[in-house]
Design a protein around this motif. Sequence first.
Motif, PDB file in Angstrom:
ATOM      1  N   ASP A 157      43.774 -44.575  29.547  1.00  9.62           N
ATOM      2  CA  ASP A 157      43.763 -45.963  30.009  1.00  9.62           C
ATOM      3  C   ASP A 157      42.667 -46.220  31.028  1.00  9.62           C
ATOM      4  O   ASP A 157      42.018 -47.268  30.999  1.00  9.62           O
ATOM      5  CB  ASP A 157      45.127 -46.356  30.581  1.00  9.62           C
ATOM      6  N   ASP A 158      42.432 -45.289  31.922  1.00 10.88           N
ATOM      7  CA  ASP A 158      41.388 -45.449  32.936  1.00 10.88           C
ATOM      8  C   ASP A 158      39.990 -45.478  32.321  1.00 10.88           C
ATOM      9  O   ASP A 158      39.053 -46.015  32.917  1.00 10.88           O
ATOM     10  CB  ASP A 158      41.440 -44.313  33.961  1.00 10.88           C
ATOM     11  N   ASN A 159      39.833 -44.894  31.156  1.00 12.51           N
ATOM     12  CA  ASN A 159      38.523 -44.792  30.514  1.00 12.51           C
ATOM     13  C   ASN A 159      38.418 -45.609  29.229  1.00 12.51           C
ATOM     14  O   ASN A 159      37.470 -45.446  28.455  1.00 12.51           O
ATOM     15  CB  ASN A 159      38.216 -43.323  30.220  1.00 12.51           C
ATOM     16  N   ARG A 160      39.372 -46.475  29.012  1.00 11.21           N
ATOM     17  CA  ARG A 160      39.470 -47.235  27.755  1.00 11.21           C
ATOM     18  C   ARG A 160      38.210 -48.029  27.433  1.00 11.21           C
ATOM     19  O   ARG A 160      37.787 -48.108  26.282  1.00 11.21           O
ATOM     20  CB  ARG A 160      40.677 -48.171  27.835  1.00 11.21           C
ATOM     21  N   TYR A 165      35.533 -47.767  19.558  1.00  9.02           N
ATOM     22  CA  TYR A 165      35.069 -47.327  20.871  1.00  9.02           C
ATOM     23  C   TYR A 165      36.126 -47.426  21.963  1.00  9.02           C
ATOM     24  O   TYR A 165      35.987 -46.788  23.009  1.00  9.02           O
ATOM     25  CB  TYR A 165      33.812 -48.091  21.290  1.00  9.02           C
ATOM     26  N   THR A 166      37.169 -48.203  21.728  1.00  7.79           N
ATOM     27  CA  THR A 166      38.261 -48.289  22.706  1.00  7.79           C
ATOM     28  C   THR A 166      39.488 -47.507  22.243  1.00  7.79           C
ATOM     29  O   THR A 166      40.539 -47.571  22.875  1.00  7.79           O
ATOM     30  CB  THR A 166      38.654 -49.763  22.980  1.00  7.79           C
ATOM     31  N   SER A 167      39.347 -46.748  21.181  1.00  6.22           N
ATOM     32  CA  SER A 167      40.478 -45.979  20.641  1.00  6.22           C
ATOM     33  C   SER A 167      40.646 -44.640  21.370  1.00  6.22           C
ATOM     34  O   SER A 167      39.697 -44.099  21.946  1.00  6.22           O
ATOM     35  CB  SER A 167      40.261 -45.695  19.145  1.00  6.22           C
ATOM     36  N   ASP A 168      41.855 -44.123  21.330  1.00  9.74           N
ATOM     37  CA  ASP A 168      42.119 -42.808  21.910  1.00  9.74           C
ATOM     38  C   ASP A 168      41.195 -41.755  21.306  1.00  9.74           C
ATOM     39  O   ASP A 168      40.665 -40.903  22.021  1.00  9.74           O
ATOM     40  CB  ASP A 168      43.580 -42.403  21.669  1.00  9.74           C
ATOM     41  N   GLU A 169      41.015 -41.820  20.002  1.00 13.71           N
ATOM     42  CA  GLU A 169      40.184 -40.837  19.299  1.00 13.71           C
ATOM     43  C   GLU A 169      38.775 -40.768  19.894  1.00 13.71           C
ATOM     44  O   GLU A 169      38.256 -39.692  20.193  1.00 13.71           O
ATOM     45  CB  GLU A 169      40.103 -41.208  17.818  1.00 13.71           C
ATOM     46  N   VAL A 176      32.394 -49.613  25.913  1.00  8.97           N
ATOM     47  CA  VAL A 176      32.060 -50.996  25.574  1.00  8.97           C
ATOM     48  C   VAL A 176      31.672 -51.807  26.807  1.00  8.97           C
ATOM     49  O   VAL A 176      31.704 -53.034  26.795  1.00  8.97           O
ATOM     50  CB  VAL A 176      33.212 -51.689  24.808  1.00  8.97           C
ATOM     51  N   SER A 177      31.282 -51.126  27.865  1.00 10.03           N
ATOM     52  CA  SER A 177      30.941 -51.820  29.105  1.00 10.03           C
ATOM     53  C   SER A 177      29.524 -52.386  29.097  1.00 10.03           C
ATOM     54  O   SER A 177      29.138 -53.108  30.004  1.00 10.03           O
ATOM     55  CB  SER A 177      31.125 -50.887  30.305  1.00 10.03           C
ATOM     56  N   ASP A 178      28.742 -52.081  28.083  1.00  6.17           N
ATOM     57  CA  ASP A 178      27.400 -52.642  27.945  1.00  6.17           C
ATOM     58  C   ASP A 178      27.137 -52.921  26.475  1.00  6.17           C
ATOM     59  O   ASP A 178      28.025 -52.777  25.644  1.00  6.17           O
ATOM     60  CB  ASP A 178      26.349 -51.696  28.540  1.00  6.17           C
ATOM     61  N   GLU A 179      25.904 -53.321  26.150  1.00 13.35           N
ATOM     62  CA  GLU A 179      25.596 -53.748  24.782  1.00 13.35           C
ATOM     63  C   GLU A 179      25.357 -52.599  23.803  1.00 13.35           C
ATOM     64  O   GLU A 179      25.186 -52.835  22.611  1.00 13.35           O
ATOM     65  CB  GLU A 179      24.380 -54.679  24.779  1.00 13.35           C
TER      66      GLU A 179
END
Length: 177
Positions: A26-29, A153-157, A33-36
């Motif tokens: 969760d902390d790294n979710r 990119y936001t998946s656990d995997e 995707v924090s940039d382009e």
Amino acid sequence: MRKETVTYEVYKFDELSDTAKTKALDDNRYVEVSDEYWYEHITDELKDVGIEVPEFDTYRGICKIENTESWQIVAERILKNYGALSEYHILAHIFLPQHSKLSKQLEVLQESDSIDWREVEFKENTIDGLEQEFKSDLAHEILKDLRSNYEYYTSDECIIERFEANDYEFHADGRVY
């Protein structure tokens, strides 16, 4: 002056408790995707075929696209650059013959000695409608690709893969060391 030495126990992701793993994930979710960079390869490939994506929002389902070439050229480049199973290829494969046929019919009408302007206008409107439908269908498929990338990119995997590839270490509670 005082010196302190602190010792931490550090863990690999797979050594954490389930609760700590959840916190680490969760902390790294949203790190990827924090940039382009997460969508740049998609938009760069689209630029190569003549499509710009000036705006999109995967959450609200918005994807605006613009052509930098004629839609016919865009379709031809899609057929050349994307595999036959690609949704883009399938859309272009359907669009291009219809567009070519209507364009030839319009050309014949315009070269006629007795031009029927109503028929010319009808053909032009039909071509415009076909192009707008192609644009809309492409925007829909582009949005699906962008959503798919975002979800990956936001998946656990993906997050776990990043942890392992970069040798992340964690505190017992799941915070990155």
